[in-house]
Motif scaffolding. Sequence first.
Motif, PDB file in Angstrom:
ATOM      1  N   TYR A   1      -6.223 -75.847 -32.919  1.00 41.22           N
ATOM      2  CA  TYR A   1      -6.208 -74.387 -32.722  1.00 41.22           C
ATOM      3  C   TYR A   1      -6.842 -74.020 -31.372  1.00 41.22           C
ATOM      4  CZ  TYR A   1      -7.604 -69.497 -33.316  1.00 41.22           C
ATOM      5  OH  TYR A   1      -7.821 -68.146 -33.133  1.00 41.22           O
ATOM      6  N   LYS A   2      -7.958 -74.661 -31.047  1.00 43.09           N
ATOM      7  CA  LYS A   2      -8.635 -74.378 -29.771  1.00 43.09           C
ATOM      8  C   LYS A   2      -7.731 -74.727 -28.597  1.00 43.09           C
ATOM      9  CE  LYS A   2     -13.351 -75.138 -31.468  1.00 43.09           C
ATOM     10  NZ  LYS A   2     -14.522 -76.070 -31.433  1.00 43.09           N
ATOM     11  N   ASN A   3      -7.031 -75.865 -28.712  1.00 46.81           N
ATOM     12  CA  ASN A   3      -6.133 -76.278 -27.626  1.00 46.81           C
ATOM     13  C   ASN A   3      -4.995 -75.272 -27.441  1.00 46.81           C
ATOM     14  OD1 ASN A   3      -7.649 -78.576 -27.197  1.00 46.81           O
ATOM     15  ND2 ASN A   3      -6.380 -79.869 -28.525  1.00 46.81           N
ATOM     16  N   LEU A   4      -4.455 -74.764 -28.552  1.00 46.98           N
ATOM     17  CA  LEU A   4      -3.375 -73.785 -28.454  1.00 46.98           C
ATOM     18  C   LEU A   4      -3.845 -72.475 -27.828  1.00 46.98           C
ATOM     19  CD1 LEU A   4      -1.203 -74.023 -31.711  1.00 46.98           C
ATOM     20  CD2 LEU A   4      -0.592 -74.708 -29.385  1.00 46.98           C
ATOM     21  N   THR A   5      -5.023 -72.015 -28.255  1.00 42.38           N
ATOM     22  CA  THR A   5      -5.535 -70.746 -27.714  1.00 42.38           C
ATOM     23  C   THR A   5      -5.898 -70.876 -26.232  1.00 42.38           C
ATOM     24  OG1 THR A   5      -7.724 -71.304 -28.604  1.00 42.38           O
ATOM     25  CG2 THR A   5      -6.350 -69.818 -29.901  1.00 42.38           C
ATOM     26  N   SER A   6      -6.239 -72.096 -25.802  1.00 41.05           N
ATOM     27  CA  SER A   6      -6.531 -72.286 -24.372  1.00 41.05           C
ATOM     28  C   SER A   6      -5.260 -72.112 -23.540  1.00 41.05           C
ATOM     29  CB  SER A   6      -7.137 -73.670 -24.133  1.00 41.05           C
ATOM     30  OG  SER A   6      -6.188 -74.691 -24.393  1.00 41.05           O
ATOM     31  N   ILE A   7      -4.106 -72.449 -24.147  1.00 41.88           N
ATOM     32  CA  ILE A   7      -2.826 -72.227 -23.458  1.00 41.88           C
ATOM     33  C   ILE A   7      -2.587 -70.730 -23.279  1.00 41.88           C
ATOM     34  CG2 ILE A   7      -0.306 -72.405 -23.750  1.00 41.88           C
ATOM     35  CD1 ILE A   7      -0.777 -75.118 -25.056  1.00 41.88           C
ATOM     36  N   LYS A   8      -2.929 -69.953 -24.299  1.00 39.50           N
ATOM     37  CA  LYS A   8      -2.755 -68.501 -24.221  1.00 39.50           C
ATOM     38  C   LYS A   8      -3.593 -67.901 -23.098  1.00 39.50           C
ATOM     39  CE  LYS A   8      -3.380 -64.317 -27.015  1.00 39.50           C
ATOM     40  NZ  LYS A   8      -3.820 -63.798 -28.341  1.00 39.50           N
ATOM     41  N   ARG A   9      -4.803 -68.459 -22.906  1.00 44.64           N
ATOM     42  CA  ARG A   9      -5.713 -67.900 -21.892  1.00 44.64           C
ATOM     43  C   ARG A   9      -5.535 -68.546 -20.506  1.00 44.64           C
ATOM     44  NH1 ARG A   9      -9.321 -68.613 -26.337  1.00 44.64           N
ATOM     45  NH2 ARG A   9     -10.110 -70.516 -25.331  1.00 44.64           N
ATOM     46  N   TYR A  10      -4.620 -69.484 -20.398  1.00 48.98           N
ATOM     47  CA  TYR A  10      -4.432 -70.203 -19.128  1.00 48.98           C
ATOM     48  C   TYR A  10      -3.988 -69.234 -18.026  1.00 48.98           C
ATOM     49  CZ  TYR A  10      -3.065 -74.044 -16.033  1.00 48.98           C
ATOM     50  OH  TYR A  10      -2.953 -74.926 -14.983  1.00 48.98           O
ATOM     51  N   ASP A  11      -4.721 -69.250 -16.898  1.00 51.70           N
ATOM     52  CA  ASP A  11      -4.461 -68.267 -15.837  1.00 51.70           C
ATOM     53  C   ASP A  11      -3.338 -68.686 -14.880  1.00 51.70           C
ATOM     54  OD1 ASP A  11      -6.424 -66.550 -16.722  1.00 51.70           O
ATOM     55  OD2 ASP A  11      -8.002 -67.502 -15.521  1.00 51.70           O
ATOM     56  N   GLY A  12      -3.171 -69.983 -14.715  1.00 50.80           N
ATOM     57  CA  GLY A  12      -2.181 -70.448 -13.737  1.00 50.80           C
ATOM     58  C   GLY A  12      -0.769 -70.476 -14.291  1.00 50.80           C
ATOM     59  N   ASP A  13       0.082 -71.232 -13.611  1.00 47.12           N
ATOM     60  CA  ASP A  13       1.475 -71.386 -14.030  1.00 47.12           C
ATOM     61  C   ASP A  13       1.525 -72.453 -15.122  1.00 47.12           C
ATOM     62  OD1 ASP A  13       4.150 -71.665 -14.376  1.00 47.12           O
ATOM     63  OD2 ASP A  13       4.638 -72.015 -12.255  1.00 47.12           O
ATOM     64  N   ILE A  14       1.823 -72.041 -16.348  1.00 46.74           N
ATOM     65  CA  ILE A  14       1.774 -72.948 -17.501  1.00 46.74           C
ATOM     66  C   ILE A  14       2.791 -74.078 -17.390  1.00 46.74           C
ATOM     67  CG2 ILE A  14       3.427 -71.863 -19.063  1.00 46.74           C
ATOM     68  CD1 ILE A  14      -0.098 -72.871 -20.077  1.00 46.74           C
ATOM     69  N   SER A  15       3.839 -73.850 -16.632  1.00 48.93           N
ATOM     70  CA  SER A  15       4.876 -74.893 -16.483  1.00 48.93           C
ATOM     71  C   SER A  15       4.339 -76.124 -15.760  1.00 48.93           C
ATOM     72  CB  SER A  15       6.101 -74.340 -15.746  1.00 48.93           C
ATOM     73  OG  SER A  15       5.737 -73.888 -14.453  1.00 48.93           O
ATOM     74  N   ASP A  16       3.224 -75.952 -15.029  1.00 45.68           N
ATOM     75  CA  ASP A  16       2.603 -77.095 -14.340  1.00 45.68           C
ATOM     76  C   ASP A  16       2.071 -78.135 -15.327  1.00 45.68           C
ATOM     77  OD1 ASP A  16       3.131 -75.876 -11.952  1.00 45.68           O
ATOM     78  OD2 ASP A  16       1.121 -75.038 -11.693  1.00 45.68           O
ATOM     79  N   LEU A  17       1.872 -77.733 -16.583  1.00 46.27           N
ATOM     80  CA  LEU A  17       1.328 -78.655 -17.592  1.00 46.27           C
ATOM     81  C   LEU A  17       2.402 -79.593 -18.144  1.00 46.27           C
ATOM     82  CD1 LEU A  17      -1.014 -76.234 -19.603  1.00 46.27           C
ATOM     83  CD2 LEU A  17      -1.590 -77.739 -17.679  1.00 46.27           C
ATOM     84  N   GLY A  18       3.664 -79.323 -17.852  1.00 46.20           N
ATOM     85  CA  GLY A  18       4.748 -80.210 -18.274  1.00 46.20           C
ATOM     86  C   GLY A  18       5.027 -80.187 -19.765  1.00 46.20           C
ATOM     87  N   LEU A  19       4.740 -79.072 -20.423  1.00 47.67           N
ATOM     88  CA  LEU A  19       4.981 -78.962 -21.864  1.00 47.67           C
ATOM     89  C   LEU A  19       6.422 -78.540 -22.139  1.00 47.67           C
ATOM     90  CD1 LEU A  19       1.714 -77.014 -22.832  1.00 47.67           C
ATOM     91  CD2 LEU A  19       2.150 -79.467 -23.153  1.00 47.67           C
ATOM     92  N   THR A  20       6.928 -78.949 -23.282  1.00 50.41           N
ATOM     93  CA  THR A  20       8.247 -78.494 -23.735  1.00 50.41           C
ATOM     94  C   THR A  20       8.121 -77.954 -25.152  1.00 50.41           C
ATOM     95  OG1 THR A  20       8.852 -80.654 -24.652  1.00 50.41           O
ATOM     96  CG2 THR A  20       9.414 -80.246 -22.326  1.00 50.41           C
ATOM     97  N   LEU A  21       9.173 -77.319 -25.640  1.00 49.26           N
ATOM     98  CA  LEU A  21       9.165 -76.758 -26.997  1.00 49.26           C
ATOM     99  C   LEU A  21       9.416 -77.867 -28.019  1.00 49.26           C
ATOM    100  CD1 LEU A  21      11.061 -73.357 -26.566  1.00 49.26           C
ATOM    101  CD2 LEU A  21       8.610 -73.820 -26.449  1.00 49.26           C
ATOM    102  N   SER A  22       8.516 -78.841 -27.998  1.00 43.26           N
ATOM    103  CA  SER A  22       8.612 -79.984 -28.903  1.00 43.26           C
ATOM    104  C   SER A  22       7.214 -80.515 -29.175  1.00 43.26           C
ATOM    105  CB  SER A  22       9.492 -81.085 -28.297  1.00 43.26           C
ATOM    106  OG  SER A  22       8.899 -81.575 -27.094  1.00 43.26           O
ATOM    107  N   TYR A  23       7.117 -81.419 -30.167  1.00 42.67           N
ATOM    108  CA  TYR A  23       5.827 -81.996 -30.535  1.00 42.67           C
ATOM    109  C   TYR A  23       6.009 -83.487 -30.783  1.00 42.67           C
ATOM    110  CZ  TYR A  23       1.602 -82.992 -33.262  1.00 42.67           C
ATOM    111  OH  TYR A  23       0.424 -83.523 -33.721  1.00 42.67           O
TER     112      TYR A  23
END
Length: 458
Positions: free
Chosen positions: A217-239
């Motif tokens: 949960y903490k990791n997910l909420t940190s994504i919500k508060r991320y100030d930069g360009d989230i695409s730089d993290l290389g995430l996709t809509l998968s797990y």
Amino acid sequence: PLCSFCSENARGETLELFHSVHGWLMVLYERDCRRRFAPEDHWLRKDLKPSVLFQELDKDKKRAQLLLQYIPHVIPHKNRVLLFRNMVTKEKEKLGLVETSSASPHVTHITIRRSRMLEDGYEQLRQLSQNAMKGVIRVKFVNDLGVDEAGIDQDGVFKEFLEEIIKKVFDPALNLFKGIVVDVPFASFFLSQLLGHHHSVFYSSVDELPSLDSEFYKNLTSIKRYDGDISDLGLTLSYDEDVMGQLVCHELVPGGKTIPVTNENKISYIHLMAHFRMHTQIKSQTAALISGFRSIIKPEWIRMFSAPELQRLISGDNAEIDLEDLKKHTVYYGGFHGSHRVIIWLWDILANDFSPEERAMFLKFVTSCSRPPLLGFAYLKPPFSIRCVEVSDDQDTGDTLGSVLRGFFTIRKKEPGGRLPTSSTCFNLLKLPNYSKKSILREKLRYAISMNTGFELS
């Protein structure tokens, strides 16, 4: 007004308005249950008499049924617990599972090897019908050679069996839940699903996620508060999940592993991830638990409770232990009685020397649960008991005339100061030596409860 809103003559727009308003009302109520913001008794209807409501329920009056279906929280919690217990009793009477003057209930006998308690328990219980599972089950323990253990089951041995088998089932080392630690008391996300809240349009998987995996949960909420360009993290809509050493990719939406997470879709990603962890990933395990629970307890019986209230119904009250109530409902054996000096010392130690945490440890030591029963110790079965003992557990054969007389007159062959208090949690029984000094009792009792481990089940 509630009856008119829900009557057969109500128009579509009226019903739609009612369900919308009711939905938002329940959102506020459930939020208040999780973290109190309204004054105490805010939700109660002061002009509603529970006794009148219960009479209406017995007569199948529409008003009472609608109140219980839509706004049960306007009824005091204690009355709803009593109503629940009354429903269970009526079901047992209907099925002929209650002792009467003219008939005895059917009893199911099962034989369990201690060394294979989980396997034997599963094999024998799974063959029982739903009605048999709701009735009286007597357990006989045998060793590997098939020799009976001493002990006649009058609920105590069954309680021991229940505690031990559930402890084994929920042991993370058994890995029945793929590393997900499911404990009793149950996590709030499971209780919400048990109550059917996850079907509501107002339900949020994100709100319930901390009770399953706080770190995730903490990791997910940190994504919500991320100030930069989230695409730089290389995430996709998968797990990606490690299943038996192999990496398995779960797409959160069709084609999700090729869709990058961006600042525009990151909120959707958070909700999709929460839903996957809360529902998709553990769907089969949760469905099996809920199906088993509902085969014994009807869903409509528990819908009058919020998730925290259901927790208390299953696992006992989270209120501080009421020692006066416990003392009032304690039974004494072996020569002990309410005015015996050792018993007077015991209650004084619990009240004045022990902290609230130590009192909870004491209760767990004797009953296997650190929380008092809902609505008080009058509902603890078997009743809380204290027996005077003079020998070790393996030599203890119960009360005899000699042990009773020695308990009354404090005649001892030798000082029992070297012995620790012990307990039989299956009978809610504290076995207490007849100590000569209060200081010895305090020291030995404190040591005994600190060494105790047990399972939490009301």
